[in-house]
Design an enzyme around this catalytic site. Structure first.
Site, short mmCIF file in Angstrom:
data_model
loop_
_atom_site.label_atom_id
_atom_site.label_comp_id
_atom_site.label_asym_id
_atom_site.label_seq_id
_atom_site.Cartn_x
_atom_site.Cartn_y
_atom_site.Cartn_z
N CYS A 268 44.78 42.44 38.27
CA CYS A 268 45.46 43.13 37.17
C CYS A 268 44.83 44.49 36.87
CB CYS A 268 45.45 42.26 35.93
SG CYS A 268 46.26 43.04 34.53
N CYS B 132 44.76 45.39 33.16
CA CYS B 132 43.73 44.72 32.36
C CYS B 132 42.35 45.30 32.64
CB CYS B 132 43.68 43.23 32.67
SG CYS B 132 45.26 42.44 32.87
N ASP B 133 42.05 45.57 33.91
CA ASP B 133 40.66 45.85 34.30
C ASP B 133 40.39 47.26 34.80
OD1 ASP B 133 39.97 43.19 33.72
OD2 ASP B 133 40.73 42.54 35.65
#
Ligand code: NAP
Length: 306
Positions: free
Chosen positions: A131, A134-135
């Protein structure tokens, strides 16, 4: 006995919830391990009609959820662990309790696939992720790589250029599967370098166990070389979330639910919508359309069965 339970809160599940709630069924909507589905980890959605400037995936999901709640949909965090067809209804086990429902809309979506390399699980959260949204921000001014050649890989690679010093796009063939617009955007970006005919065969750790790179194999010659990156973003597609229904509902060889007529599965009162049953289109808008169809099919099934 519930009238309608909807499994999943991606585009398909939430659209089914809006329709079922407006029809006064007060559906129970189950949010599992990945609430909001794939859109919740997407950045800008540019192809959902009605948003000429695009809309953030999580924002679109939140809007759909509050629309469903406004009409009386009920939400619960729970995972379906077992499923049993019964006479005139179905039973599902939610973590540790059984629940009965007259109709069930399965919109549990699909989850990210991993490469299956040694020690993969140990690296998740230590420089391995699926992701970028997300990261990505954790990897500023360092080189990273994305594995895959589809729209997801191109989108993630382009997104990561906001943070990383360099983004390698590692693809196992010599042409991308992605749509032309997404492929062009990635290939023309000065920070992105596509490594053709390449596949990671090993994750490489530093002394602290964090990712320091991958061992790449040339898929044509078999030659190997190390590539130094701080994070590997895997974007190689998805697997349908149909585990609890295996052996009970008809599926294809890859586990996608088979629809018989409209969104009906082979078990009366059970309907499938979105990526859990769609290996062809897999778009937010087609999932939403199927969610609508599943709610209408379930509504008609309920009226027909009194
Ligand atoms: P995808 O289209 O199935 O592409 C998966 C990619 O990963 C392919 O290039 C495939 O290589 C590669 N791959 C698969 N298994 C691999 C392995 N074990 N090792 C190395 N590479 C592997 O999946 P996706 O990109 O997630 O897209 C799924 C759907 O969502 C598509 O319909 C796409 O259009 C849609 N989508 C749309 C948007 C958007 O419009 N904003 C964004 C993301 C996704 P091969 O090409 O060799 O098979």
């Amino acid at each position: 006995m519930e009238k309608m339970i909807i499994v999943g809160t991606g585009c398909a599940g939430l659209t089914a919830a809006v329709y079922a709630a407006r029809a006064n069924f007060a559906p129970l909507v189950l949010e599992g391990h990945e609430p909001g589905g794939q859109l919740s980890t997407t950045t800008l959605v540019e192809n959902f009609p009605g948003f000429p400037q695009g809309i953030d995936g999580p924002e679109l999901i939140m809007a759909m959820k509050s629309q469903a709640e406004r009409f009386g949909a009920r939400f619960e965090y729970a995972t379906v662990t077992e499923f049993e067809p019964a006479q005139g209804h179905v039973r599902i086990k939610l973590d540790d309790k059984w629940v009965e429902t007259e109709t069930l809309v399965i919109a549990s979506g699909a989850s990210a696939k991993w490469l299956g390399l040694a020690r993969e699980k140990e690296f998740v959260g230590h420089g391995l992720t699926s992701c970028a949204t997300c990261d990505g921000a954790f990897y500023r001014n360092v080189p990273v790589c994305v594995v895959g050649g589809g729209d997801s890989a191109c989108e993630e690679a382009t997104f990561l250029t906001r943070f990383a010093s360099k983004v390698y796009l590692i693809h196992r063939r010599d042409s991308l599967r992605a749509s032309k617009i997404m492929a062009d955007r990635a290939m023309n970006h000065p920070k992105i370098e596509v490594l053709w005919n390449s596949a990671p065969v090993e994750y490489l750790a530093d002394a602290e166990g964090e990712m320091r790179g991958v061992l790449l194999s040339d898929t044509v010659t078999g030659a190997t070389r190390e590539l130094e990156v701080k994070c590997v973003f895997v974007a190689i597609g998805h697997t349908p979330n149909t585990g609890p229904f295996r052996g009970k509902l008809d599926m294809d060889g890859d586990g996608y639910l088979l629809q018989q007529r409209g969104t009906h599965t082979n078990v009366p009162g059970v309907f499938a919508a979105g990526d859990v049953a769609d290996r062809t289109y897999r778009q937010a808008i087609t999932a939403a359309g199927q969610g609508c169809a599943a709610a209408l099919d379930a509504e008609r099934y309920l009226s027909h069965h009194g």
